[in-house]
Design a protein around this motif. Structure first.
Motif, PDB file in Angstrom:
ATOM      1  N   ASP A  13     -56.840  -0.552  19.683  1.00 45.29           N
ATOM      2  CA  ASP A  13     -58.297  -1.460  19.471  1.00 45.29           C
ATOM      3  C   ASP A  13     -58.443  -2.408  17.723  1.00 45.29           C
ATOM      4  O   ASP A  13     -57.831  -0.967  16.860  1.00 45.29           O
ATOM      5  CB  ASP A  13     -59.678  -0.758  19.736  1.00 45.29           C
ATOM      6  N   GLY A  28     -59.988   1.977  24.313  1.00 48.15           N
ATOM      7  CA  GLY A  28     -60.527   1.605  25.751  1.00 48.15           C
ATOM      8  C   GLY A  28     -61.508   2.143  25.869  1.00 48.15           C
ATOM      9  O   GLY A  28     -62.126   3.642  26.119  1.00 48.15           O
ATOM     10  N   ARG A  94     -71.621  -9.052  18.242  1.00 50.78           N
ATOM     11  CA  ARG A  94     -69.930  -9.169  18.112  1.00 50.78           C
ATOM     12  C   ARG A  94     -69.374 -10.314  18.927  1.00 50.78           C
ATOM     13  O   ARG A  94     -69.873 -10.903  20.004  1.00 50.78           O
ATOM     14  CB  ARG A  94     -69.459  -7.969  18.535  1.00 50.78           C
ATOM     15  N   GLY A 235     -67.648   1.057  22.503  1.00 53.14           N
ATOM     16  CA  GLY A 235     -67.571   1.990  22.585  1.00 53.14           C
ATOM     17  C   GLY A 235     -69.133   2.568  23.281  1.00 53.14           C
ATOM     18  O   GLY A 235     -68.731   3.962  23.978  1.00 53.14           O
ATOM     19  N   ASP A 238     -69.240   2.499  26.856  1.00 56.27           N
ATOM     20  CA  ASP A 238     -68.248   3.565  27.678  1.00 56.27           C
ATOM     21  C   ASP A 238     -68.664   4.542  27.552  1.00 56.27           C
ATOM     22  O   ASP A 238     -68.840   5.662  28.508  1.00 56.27           O
ATOM     23  CB  ASP A 238     -66.972   3.028  27.548  1.00 56.27           C
TER      24      ASP A 238
END
Ligand code: AMP
Length: 312
Positions: A13, A28, A94, A235, A238
C-alpha cells in the motif's frame, strides 16, 4: 477451538493522509483481518497470494502469531497486489489513486484440507470470482460466512458479486458501498434492500461514527471509540471484520446477541489500526490492550437506566 478461514489480499500500500505519506508498506485486506483475528482464541488460516517482492520476514511475523499460511501462495516472478490511496482532510473520504492487481490475476485459491470445514469464513475484499471458488471448496456448511467487498468490485464484476452476496450470511459494507449497491441513500433503506438479496445480516460501517448491525431480529448500533490521534484509516474495515469473527469464535453459538458484542469488539479493535500508518499499531497491541479499551468504551457508553425503561 473454532476455525476461521480468511481470504483477502496481501498488498503493498502507498497511503497519503493529512498526517503524511507512508511510502510502500505491507498491507492488504487479509493481513489486517488476520492480525485482528489472532488476538482471539481460535485457529485462523489465511487464503491469499503474494509476489516474490513481498518481504518474507513479514510473512514470518504472521506465522509467529499462530496464523496458518498454508493457503498463501507465493509467485516468485510476479509482483504483489498494489494499492495507492489518498485521504481528504476529514479522513472520512478517500480516493483510490491506483489499483494494480498484478499477481492477483494469476491466483486460483486452494483451501487447505484442514480448513475446508471452517466454522467461520471471511470472504475478504477480493475478486468475487475468487470468493466463489473458495465457497465451492468448503465441505461443511460454516456457522457463518461473512463477505466484505469494495466499490472497485461493484464496478468491475457486478454480476458475479451479486451471486456471491446471495450465498453469504453476513455482508459488510460502508455507507458509500451500501448506497452504490442498492441506490438507496439512507443506511436503513439500503440495509433492508441488502437483506432481500440473500444475507441474513448486514453491517454498515460508518467510519468514525461507528457501525450498525441489521437482521430480522432488529437493529443494533455501536459508536466508534473516540480517538485523539487518528493517522491512517486504511485497514479499519478489515480489522473490524477480523475482530468480529475472532470475537464470535470464542462463543459456542453464533446469533444476533453474540453479534452485538462482536460489533462493539470489532469497532474497538479497528480504533487501534487507525492510530498509525499501515499495520504498525495492530502488530503491537495485545489482548490486554484491547480489553482495557473495551472497558473504557463500556464506561463511556453505559448510563443509569431509569426505572420506567427497565421493562423495555
Ligand atoms: P479498508 O481500508 O478496510 O477498506 O482496507 C484497505 C486495504 O484493502 C488495503 O490494505 C488495500 O491493500 C486493500 N485493498 C484496496 N483495494 C482493494 C481491492 N480492490 N481488493 C482487495 N483489497 C483491496
Amino acid at each position: 477451538m473454532k476455525k476461521i478461514l480468511l481470504a483477502g489480499t496481501i498488498a503493498f500500500d502507498e497511503i497519503t493522509t493529512p498526517f503524511g505519506h507512508s511510502g510502500r508498506i505491507p498491507g492488504g485486506s487479509a493481513v489486517y483481518a488476520a492480525l485482528a483475528a489472532s488476538l482471539f482464541r481460535n485457529k485462523t488460516g489465511m487464503i491469499s497470494v503474494a509476489g516474490g517482492d513481498f518481504p518474507s520476514v513479514y510473512l514470518q511475523m504472521l506465522e509467529d502469531r499462530g496464523l496458518s499460511l498454508n493457503g498463501v501462495q507465493i509467485f516468485p516472478n510476479e509482483k504483489t497486489f498494489y494499492w495507492k490511496g489518498f485521504y481528504y482532510d476529514d479522513m472520512n473520504r478517500r480516493d483510490t489513486l491506483v489499483t494494480r492487481e498484478n499477481v492477483l490475476r494469476k491466483f486460483r485459491p486452494v483451501v487447505p484440507d484442514g480448513f475446508k470445514n471452517a466454522d467461520i469464513v471471511i470472504l475478504g475484499n477480493l475478486h468475487p470470482g475468487i470468493q466463489t471458488e473458495i465457497l465451492d471448496q468448503l465441505t461443511d456448511r460454516p456457522e457463518l460466512v461473512m463477505l466484505d467487498t469494495m466499490n472497485y468490485w461493484m464496478e468491475t464484476a457486478p454480476r458475479l458479486l451479486r451471486q456471491v452476496i446471495e450465498r453469504v450470511d453476513l455482508l459488510l459494507v460502508n455507507e458509500e458501498e451500501a448506497r452504490q449497491l442498492t441506490g438507496k441513500t439512507h443506511p436503513l433503506h439500503a440495509a433492508a434492500d441488502i437483506l432481500e438479496m440473500g444475507p441474513r445480516y448486514v453491517i454498515v460501517k460508518q467510519g468514525e461514527y461507528g457501525a450498525a448491525l441489521f437482521g430480522e431480529e432488529g437493529v443494533f448500533y455501536t459508536p466508534a471509540y473516540p480517538l485523539e490521534i487518528l493517522r491512517d484509516p486504511t485497514g479499519a474495515g478489515d480489522t473490524f471484520a477480523g475482530a468480529f469473527a475472532g470475537h464470535l469464535s470464542e462463543y459456542d453459538a453464533v446469533g444476533f446477541e453474540e453479534m452485538k458484542n462482536a460489533l462493539v469488539c470489532g469497532a474497538n479493535t479497528a480504533s487501534f489500526t487507525v492510530e498509525d500508518f499501515g499495520t504498525r499499531r495492530l502488530e503491537q497491541i495485545t489482548r490486554e490492550d484491547l480489553e482495557t479499551r473495551m472497558r473504557e468504551f463500556i464506561d463511556m457508553t453505559r448510563f443509569p437506566l431509569q426505572e420506567k425503561y427497565k421493562s423495555v
